[in-house]
Design a protein around this motif. Structure first.
Motif, mmCIF file in Angstrom:
data_model
loop_
_atom_site.group_PDB
_atom_site.id
_atom_site.type_symbol
_atom_site.label_atom_id
_atom_site.label_comp_id
_atom_site.label_asym_id
_atom_site.label_seq_id
_atom_site.Cartn_x
_atom_site.Cartn_y
_atom_site.Cartn_z
ATOM 1 N N ARG A 29 46.657 33.865 13.651
ATOM 2 C CA ARG A 29 48.049 34.586 13.718
ATOM 3 C C ARG A 29 48.464 34.634 12.079
ATOM 4 N NH1 ARG A 29 51.116 31.155 18.345
ATOM 5 N NH2 ARG A 29 50.646 32.203 20.156
ATOM 6 N N LYS A 36 51.365 38.208 18.525
ATOM 7 C CA LYS A 36 50.831 38.778 19.558
ATOM 8 C C LYS A 36 50.232 39.983 19.331
ATOM 9 C CE LYS A 36 51.973 39.622 24.602
ATOM 10 N NZ LYS A 36 50.743 39.674 24.773
ATOM 11 N N GLN A 42 43.598 42.832 21.299
ATOM 12 C CA GLN A 42 43.476 41.751 21.936
ATOM 13 C C GLN A 42 42.012 41.008 22.028
ATOM 14 O OE1 GLN A 42 46.342 40.036 23.563
ATOM 15 N NE2 GLN A 42 44.792 38.321 23.221
#
Length: 104
Positions: A29, A36, A42
């Motif tokens: 992160r 996100k 992803q």
């Protein structure tokens, strides 16, 4: 270092795979700049987390030390004390700033 990543070496009991995964997630992160990722990113985000978690586990399993294991409770208390000091310093700074803006 990201504040949420805590040292995992030489703890009693030893670091869990979940702790290694959580540290890897925080690391990814931080360097990706997002908490996100988009759907397009992803898969690569998740793969990076898994690879770093695996490398973290291998590192912790391979490290050798002669120091006695650290108590999780003692280490948590130290982190909480440092955090309290940081936030108290911030509160004092903000109070001083507000006081300097108030007309006499």
């Amino acid at each position: 270092m990201c504040r949420n990543i805590i040292p995992l070496n030489n703890l009693a009991p030893a670091a869990t795979d979940e702790e290694c995964h959580d540290a890897a997630l925080q690391f990814v992160r931080k360097i990706s700049g997002t908490t996100k990722p988009s759907r397009a990113n992803q898969a690569v985000f998740d793969e990076a987390v898994e690879q770093i978690a695996h490398a973290t586990r291998a590192l912790l399993d391979g490290l050798v030390t002669t120091a006695p294991p650290k108590s999780r409770e003692d280490e948590a208390a130290k982190r909480q004390a440092r955090s309290a000091d940081r936030y108290e310093a911030l509160r004092a700074f903000q109070a001083q700033k507000r006081a300097s803006r108030t007309p006499a």
